[in-house]
Design a protein around this motif. Structure first.
Motif, mmCIF file in Angstrom:
data_model
loop_
_atom_site.group_PDB
_atom_site.id
_atom_site.type_symbol
_atom_site.label_atom_id
_atom_site.label_comp_id
_atom_site.label_asym_id
_atom_site.label_seq_id
_atom_site.Cartn_x
_atom_site.Cartn_y
_atom_site.Cartn_z
ATOM 1 N N MET A 242 0.859 -1.165 0.000
ATOM 2 C CA MET A 242 0.000 0.000 0.000
ATOM 3 C C MET A 242 0.906 1.230 0.000
ATOM 4 O O MET A 242 1.774 1.352 0.852
ATOM 5 C CB MET A 242 -0.863 0.002 1.248
ATOM 6 N N ALA A 243 0.669 2.101 -0.968
ATOM 7 C CA ALA A 243 1.487 3.305 -1.088
ATOM 8 C C ALA A 243 0.681 4.391 -1.779
ATOM 9 O O ALA A 243 -0.225 4.107 -2.567
ATOM 10 C CB ALA A 243 2.747 3.005 -1.888
ATOM 11 N N GLY A 244 1.044 5.635 -1.467
ATOM 12 C CA GLY A 244 0.392 6.755 -2.123
ATOM 13 C C GLY A 244 1.053 7.054 -3.465
ATOM 14 O O GLY A 244 2.093 6.487 -3.813
ATOM 15 N N PHE A 245 0.439 7.954 -4.235
ATOM 16 C CA PHE A 245 0.964 8.280 -5.559
ATOM 17 C C PHE A 245 2.380 8.848 -5.543
ATOM 18 O O PHE A 245 3.187 8.509 -6.401
ATOM 19 C CB PHE A 245 0.000 9.225 -6.306
ATOM 20 N N PRO A 246 2.749 9.712 -4.578
ATOM 21 C CA PRO A 246 4.138 10.195 -4.563
ATOM 22 C C PRO A 246 5.155 9.056 -4.372
ATOM 23 O O PRO A 246 6.212 9.044 -5.009
ATOM 24 C CB PRO A 246 4.175 11.166 -3.377
ATOM 25 N N ALA A 247 4.808 8.095 -3.516
ATOM 26 C CA ALA A 247 5.715 6.956 -3.292
ATOM 27 C C ALA A 247 5.811 6.090 -4.545
ATOM 28 O O ALA A 247 6.892 5.608 -4.904
ATOM 29 C CB ALA A 247 5.231 6.123 -2.108
ATOM 30 N N ILE A 248 4.689 5.908 -5.229
ATOM 31 C CA ILE A 248 4.694 5.110 -6.467
ATOM 32 C C ILE A 248 5.508 5.821 -7.539
ATOM 33 O O ILE A 248 6.309 5.206 -8.241
ATOM 34 C CB ILE A 248 3.247 4.849 -6.952
ATOM 35 N N ARG A 249 5.331 7.132 -7.673
ATOM 36 C CA ARG A 249 6.079 7.913 -8.651
ATOM 37 C C ARG A 249 7.588 7.804 -8.388
ATOM 38 O O ARG A 249 8.383 7.612 -9.302
ATOM 39 C CB ARG A 249 5.628 9.375 -8.598
ATOM 40 N N ALA A 250 7.984 7.911 -7.120
ATOM 41 C CA ALA A 250 9.400 7.795 -6.761
ATOM 42 C C ALA A 250 9.905 6.386 -7.046
ATOM 43 O O ALA A 250 11.036 6.207 -7.527
ATOM 44 C CB ALA A 250 9.591 8.139 -5.288
ATOM 45 N N LEU A 251 9.093 5.390 -6.766
ATOM 46 C CA LEU A 251 9.479 4.001 -7.009
ATOM 47 C C LEU A 251 9.720 3.734 -8.494
ATOM 48 O O LEU A 251 10.647 3.012 -8.862
ATOM 49 C CB LEU A 251 8.389 3.056 -6.482
ATOM 50 N N LEU A 252 8.910 4.343 -9.352
ATOM 51 C CA LEU A 252 9.045 4.132 -10.794
ATOM 52 C C LEU A 252 10.329 4.733 -11.363
ATOM 53 O O LEU A 252 10.727 4.404 -12.477
ATOM 54 C CB LEU A 252 7.820 4.678 -11.534
ATOM 55 N N HIS A 253 10.977 5.600 -10.603
ATOM 56 C CA HIS A 253 12.267 6.167 -11.010
ATOM 57 C C HIS A 253 13.433 5.399 -10.403
ATOM 58 O O HIS A 253 14.587 5.778 -10.574
ATOM 59 C CB HIS A 253 12.366 7.650 -10.626
ATOM 60 N N GLY A 254 13.128 4.317 -9.706
ATOM 61 C CA GLY A 254 14.150 3.541 -9.016
ATOM 62 C C GLY A 254 14.670 2.379 -9.842
ATOM 63 O O GLY A 254 14.647 2.400 -11.084
ATOM 64 N N GLN A 255 15.085 1.343 -9.155
ATOM 65 C CA GLN A 255 15.675 0.169 -9.804
ATOM 66 C C GLN A 255 14.600 -0.682 -10.462
ATOM 67 O O GLN A 255 13.464 -0.740 -9.996
ATOM 68 C CB GLN A 255 16.429 -0.672 -8.778
ATOM 69 N N LYS A 256 14.993 -1.375 -11.523
ATOM 70 C CA LYS A 256 14.054 -2.220 -12.254
ATOM 71 C C LYS A 256 13.497 -3.336 -11.373
ATOM 72 O O LYS A 256 12.332 -3.707 -11.501
ATOM 73 C CB LYS A 256 14.721 -2.807 -13.494
ATOM 74 N N SER A 257 14.325 -3.869 -10.474
ATOM 75 C CA SER A 257 13.849 -4.943 -9.601
ATOM 76 C C SER A 257 12.733 -4.439 -8.681
ATOM 77 O O SER A 257 11.743 -5.143 -8.449
ATOM 78 C CB SER A 257 14.998 -5.522 -8.785
#
Length: 191
Positions: free
Chosen positions: A1-16
């Motif tokens: 469970m995560a909010g949109f800012p956390a998801i947006r940051a995650l999508l800029h992270g590592q592929k794994s």
């Protein structure tokens, strides 16, 4: 469970991390939250173990030893390595996933040395697989008349050596907190 800012940051992270998120999200939507959590944890653990294996390295350092991961930032370390001694530096954890790298590195070494110094200053974690690798290396070295000396061991690996009795098998006189002590012990053995 995560909010949109956390998801947006995650999508800029590592592929794994993106893969774990996407798979967990899809399983949550199409199957069940409980199954998704189990699957996500398993996939995250798999990627973590793979990263640790990739980061771990066993290197033969005959002439000069270079500091682990920060080699570009640190000057080369010149050591007075006695003739008949070989130094291997283990960078990263020595656990079941990295045991084969360690075994291959020890096997590749020539048999023209009588002391094998395992420099473990960058090994902060050791598990039962790592202990087993050390036992196998000790058995192989014993057959060839080679003494294993450990240098720069951290608390967790040392405590496990103590708990499993490996410290006694190696010989407490062969475990040193710094490379200079290990080199001095190698000189004593080679005399």
């Amino acid at each position: 469970m995560a909010g949109f800012p956390a998801i947006r940051a995650l999508l800029h992270g590592q592929k794994s991390d993106i893969t774990v998120f996407a798979v967990t999200f899809l399983i949550t939507v199409f199957v069940d939250l409980t199954v998704a959590i189990e699957f996500g944890l398993g996939l995250a653990a798999f990627f973590f173990i793979k990263k640790m294996i990739d980061l771990s390295e066993v290197q033969n350092k005959r002439e000069a030893l270079i500091s682990g991961i920060h080699a570009a930032d640190m000057p080369e370390e010149k050591l007075d390595l006695p003739e008949g001694a070989m130094v291997y530096e283990i960078d990263g954890p020595l656990f079941f996933g990295t045991v084969r790298k360690f075994e291959v590195a020890v096997e590749k070494a020539g048999i023209d040395y009588k002391v094998l110094i395992l420099r473990m200053r960058n090994t902060i974690y050791l598990d039962a697989g790592g202990i087993r690798a050390l036992e196998q290396a000790k058995a192989a070295c014993d057959r060839k008349g080679i003494t294993i000396v450990i240098s720069g061991i951290h608390t967790q690996p040392f405590m496990l050596l103590e708990k499993t009795g490996m410290a006694d098998k190696l010989g407490r006189e062969n475990i040193h907190d710094h490379i200079n002590g290990a080199l001095e012990r190698a000189r004593e053995i080679l005399k």
